[in-house]
Design an enzyme around this catalytic site. Sequence first.
Site, PDB file in Angstrom:
ATOM      1  CG  ASN A  14     -19.478 -16.706 -14.397  1.00 26.95           C
ATOM      2  OD1 ASN A  14     -19.025 -15.676 -13.870  1.00 26.95           O
ATOM      3  ND2 ASN A  14     -19.157 -17.920 -13.979  1.00 26.95           N
ATOM      4  CD1 TRP A  15     -18.828 -11.670 -18.738  1.00 27.18           C
ATOM      5  CD2 TRP A  15     -18.195  -9.629 -18.056  1.00 27.18           C
ATOM      6  NE1 TRP A  15     -19.452 -10.750 -19.549  1.00 27.18           N
ATOM      7  CE2 TRP A  15     -19.082  -9.496 -19.149  1.00 27.18           C
ATOM      8  CE3 TRP A  15     -17.679  -8.480 -17.462  1.00 27.18           C
ATOM      9  CZ2 TRP A  15     -19.451  -8.244 -19.651  1.00 27.18           C
ATOM     10  CZ3 TRP A  15     -18.037  -7.241 -17.953  1.00 27.18           C
ATOM     11  CH2 TRP A  15     -18.913  -7.129 -19.050  1.00 27.18           C
ATOM     12  CE  LYS A  16     -15.870 -19.279 -15.809  1.00 28.63           C
ATOM     13  NZ  LYS A  16     -15.517 -20.659 -15.659  1.00 28.63           N
ATOM     14  CG  HIS A 104     -19.668 -20.905 -10.724  1.00 32.17           C
ATOM     15  ND1 HIS A 104     -18.435 -21.494 -10.863  1.00 32.17           N
ATOM     16  CD2 HIS A 104     -20.146 -20.721 -11.982  1.00 32.17           C
ATOM     17  CE1 HIS A 104     -18.177 -21.647 -12.158  1.00 32.17           C
ATOM     18  NE2 HIS A 104     -19.201 -21.191 -12.851  1.00 32.17           N
ATOM     19  CD  GLU A 106     -14.847 -21.284 -12.190  1.00 33.94           C
ATOM     20  OE1 GLU A 106     -15.019 -20.064 -12.099  1.00 33.94           O
ATOM     21  OE2 GLU A 106     -14.830 -21.887 -13.290  1.00 33.94           O
ATOM     22  CD  GLU A 176     -22.277 -23.585 -14.802  1.00 35.65           C
ATOM     23  OE1 GLU A 176     -22.140 -23.037 -15.900  1.00 35.65           O
ATOM     24  OE2 GLU A 176     -21.655 -23.239 -13.788  1.00 35.65           O
ATOM     25  N   GLY A 182     -15.057 -24.843 -18.913  1.00 33.42           N
ATOM     26  CA  GLY A 182     -13.758 -24.335 -19.359  1.00 33.42           C
ATOM     27  C   GLY A 182     -12.873 -25.377 -20.025  1.00 33.42           C
ATOM     28  CB  SER A 222     -17.438 -26.318 -23.110  1.00 35.36           C
ATOM     29  OG  SER A 222     -16.328 -26.422 -22.248  1.00 35.36           O
TER      30      SER A 222
HETATM   31  C1  PEP Z   1     -19.122 -21.146 -16.175  1.00 38.34           C
HETATM   32  O1  PEP Z   1     -18.223 -20.450 -15.745  1.00 38.34           O
HETATM   33  O2  PEP Z   1     -20.177 -21.243 -15.537  1.00 38.34           O
HETATM   34  C2  PEP Z   1     -18.930 -21.845 -17.449  1.00 38.34           C
HETATM   35  C3  PEP Z   1     -19.903 -22.597 -17.893  1.00 38.34           C
HETATM   36  O3  PEP Z   1     -17.737 -21.661 -18.106  1.00 38.34           O
HETATM   37  P1  PEP Z   1     -17.397 -22.071 -19.638  1.00 38.34           P
HETATM   38  O4  PEP Z   1     -18.556 -21.626 -20.494  1.00 38.34           O
HETATM   39  O5  PEP Z   1     -16.146 -21.324 -19.936  1.00 38.34           O
HETATM   40  O6  PEP Z   1     -17.248 -23.553 -19.676  1.00 38.34           O
END
Ligand code: PEP
Length: 268
Positions: A14-16, A104, A106, A176, A182, A222
């Site tokens: 997931n590049w966000k 997600h 976010e 998640e 993050g 992470s």
């Molecule tokens: C995500 O954006 O779904 C995510 C798991 O981010 P990260 O790996 O940076 O924690």
Amino acid sequence: MAAAVSRRPLVSGNWKMHHDHIEALHTVRDLGLRIKPGDVSSLDVTVHPPFTDLRTVQSLIDGERLPLGLGAQHCYYEDRGAFTGEVSPQMLARLGVAYVLVGHSERRQIFDMTDEAVALTLRAVLRHEMTPILCVGETEELRDAGATSSHLEAQVRTALTGLAKEQVGAMVLAYEPIWAIGTGRAATVDDAQDACAFIRSVVAEMAGEPAARALRIQYGGSVKGANAGELVDAPDVDGLLVGGASLDAAGFVDIIRAVSDCYRSSAA
Ligand code: PEP
């Protein structure tokens, strides 16, 4: 442990809101050079770039026959209409998008996406024959209050109620924990396993054992090359949703290889 069940793991990047279409071109080209056939013989890989990159990434994947599935990060649930700024599932399907992240954290936290909107989006994605990756997870406050299970159950039930068993079995769920996204603080293997097994038990109650056994559940939060292998070695963790560490091709391929090695060694 991972080979006890025959679910094919899915590793998703997931590049966000990172990488414009030029950067996307370089990153996917680099991925294409680094991924060897053996790395992906026992797993699936998807990349989820921003909307403005989708066409570029799709052309590259198709043109160079790269072993990558095209994913999106979100969509609205209507097919067309006066929804300024939104992108519809129909538009994504026409671009060759195969997987869409739905709900997600976010989207839920920053853009106030409700459980009801998540459920509608999930149905819209399925209507266009794409695979939803439904994201669920608890905040640190809920975890500290001992409310992780009740929160996960409520999120899963609101999203899946009324879906056909076959639809549930074919989709992907991503556990998640929000406190792990993050932050550099991944869940422990035991916590990830417990949450994924619990989610599977809720799905079994709702859609039956065969659907629950077929459903793939990713862990996200992470993840990096160093912890990827141990996380997917847990029996109910069927892959990884990766944010930050998927932005760089070398780092993402380390994760893909760690998952591939784990599945290859448990199949031996
Ligand atoms: C995500 O954006 O779904 C995510 C798991 O981010 P990260 O790996 O940076 O924690």
